[in-house]
Scaffold this active site. Structure first.
Site, mmCIF file in Angstrom:
data_model
loop_
_atom_site.group_PDB
_atom_site.id
_atom_site.type_symbol
_atom_site.label_atom_id
_atom_site.label_comp_id
_atom_site.label_asym_id
_atom_site.label_seq_id
_atom_site.Cartn_x
_atom_site.Cartn_y
_atom_site.Cartn_z
ATOM 1 N N TYR A 1 1.937 4.799 1.688
ATOM 2 C CA TYR A 1 1.844 5.315 3.054
ATOM 3 C C TYR A 1 0.545 6.110 3.199
ATOM 4 O O TYR A 1 0.117 6.795 2.269
ATOM 5 C CB TYR A 1 3.032 6.218 3.373
ATOM 6 C CG TYR A 1 4.375 5.516 3.367
ATOM 7 C CD1 TYR A 1 4.634 4.453 4.235
ATOM 8 C CD2 TYR A 1 5.389 5.932 2.510
ATOM 9 C CE1 TYR A 1 5.867 3.816 4.239
ATOM 10 C CE2 TYR A 1 6.630 5.305 2.507
ATOM 11 C CZ TYR A 1 6.865 4.248 3.371
ATOM 12 O OH TYR A 1 8.082 3.627 3.373
ATOM 13 N N HIS B 1 10.306 -9.122 4.979
ATOM 14 C CA HIS B 1 9.965 -7.718 4.746
ATOM 15 C C HIS B 1 10.824 -6.818 5.646
ATOM 16 O O HIS B 1 11.219 -7.225 6.746
ATOM 17 C CB HIS B 1 8.479 -7.507 5.077
ATOM 18 C CG HIS B 1 7.915 -6.211 4.601
ATOM 19 N ND1 HIS B 1 8.022 -5.046 5.335
ATOM 20 C CD2 HIS B 1 7.245 -5.883 3.467
ATOM 21 C CE1 HIS B 1 7.432 -4.062 4.672
ATOM 22 N NE2 HIS B 1 6.957 -4.539 3.535
ATOM 23 N N ASP C 1 0.833 -1.201 0.000
ATOM 24 C CA ASP C 1 0.000 0.000 0.000
ATOM 25 C C ASP C 1 0.867 1.249 0.000
ATOM 26 O O ASP C 1 1.977 1.223 0.539
ATOM 27 C CB ASP C 1 -0.848 0.049 1.279
ATOM 28 C CG ASP C 1 -2.274 -0.415 1.074
ATOM 29 O OD1 ASP C 1 -2.565 -1.000 0.021
ATOM 30 O OD2 ASP C 1 -3.093 -0.187 1.980
ATOM 31 N N PHE D 1 7.757 2.403 -0.755
ATOM 32 C CA PHE D 1 8.742 2.617 0.313
ATOM 33 C C PHE D 1 9.298 4.042 0.352
ATOM 34 O O PHE D 1 10.014 4.403 1.277
ATOM 35 C CB PHE D 1 9.912 1.613 0.217
ATOM 36 C CG PHE D 1 9.507 0.196 0.436
ATOM 37 C CD1 PHE D 1 9.118 -0.253 1.689
ATOM 38 C CD2 PHE D 1 9.492 -0.710 -0.621
ATOM 39 C CE1 PHE D 1 8.725 -1.574 1.898
ATOM 40 C CE2 PHE D 1 9.106 -2.039 -0.425
ATOM 41 C CZ PHE D 1 8.721 -2.458 0.835
#
Length: 220
Positions: A67, A187, A65, A78
């Protein structure tokens, strides 16, 4: 349907834009932007594509997703805008980059500098409602980004796919491993980084592979 996306991608994705699911997705997203606070800004929904033309893609990083906090999302997975505090996952990405390559942790979390070198920073879902993670999942974005990943796998050769976490790894099942390098690990989230993200050496492994194929390395 006229989607505002760079020409190199539009000509390859036009058939996808004409499908019923994408029309429904477009209606949903337009309504959300009109009635809710949604990130990233509308002009940056396809920023990952606009900053990294199809012909120049060499590396693909798959996120989930955008932020969902004010001023964070800029259309690249990211990544955050210059001057915005780096979120924990991005901090851990930079920590591993330092461990792996010795490259100092940069003051800016804006990853446009990667995108401009051929790193496609692709979220599975390209929009999100403010303060509501996952709010735009299962509306059609995942179908679209699955199609993008499969197209890259089918039409290009010698790409490097970085799949961090179970979600990205599941999404990467369509990638042809015989013609691309797929690197997988935990992750970079603080909840999982110690379980295999730290020490994965994906940045140096990516450049080793690119170099072995006679391709230009990424200046991370």
């Amino acid at each position: 349907m006229d989607v505002k996306i760079s020409t190199s991608w539009r000509q390859r994705l036009q058939l996808e834009f004409e499908k019923d699911y994408f029309r429904h997705l477009t209606d949903f997203v337009k309504n959300e932007y009109q009635t809710q606070t949604v990130y990233p800004p509308g002009r940056e929904i396809f920023h990952a594509f606009d900053s990294c033309p199809f012909e120049e893609v060499r590396v693909v990083i798959i996120g989930q997703d955008p932020y969902h906090g004010p001023g964070q999302a800029n259309g690249l997975c990211f990544s955050v805008r210059d001057g915005v505090r780096q979120p924990p996952s991005l901090v851990n990405i930079f920590k591993e980059l330092l461990r792996d390559t010795g490259k100092p942790i940069p003051p800016s979390g804006d990853l446009d500098r990667w995108a401009q070198q051929g790193v496609l920073l692709l979220n599975a879902t390209l929009t999100v409602r403010a303060s509501t993670p996952g709010s735009h999942q299962n509306k059609g974005w995942e179908t679209f980004t699955d199609a993008v990943i499969k197209m890259l796998s089918d039409e290009k050769e010698d790409l490097v796919f970085l799949l961090w976490g179970a979600y990205a790894q599941k999404k990467g099942e369509v990638i042809n491993r015989s013609k691309h390098l797929v690197l997988m690990s935990a992750h970079p989230s603080p909840f999982s980084a110690d379980r295999g993200f730290f020490g994965n050496k994906h940045f140096s492994k990516t450049n080793d592979y690119l170099r072995s194929k006679g391709l230009k390395e990424i200046d991370w």
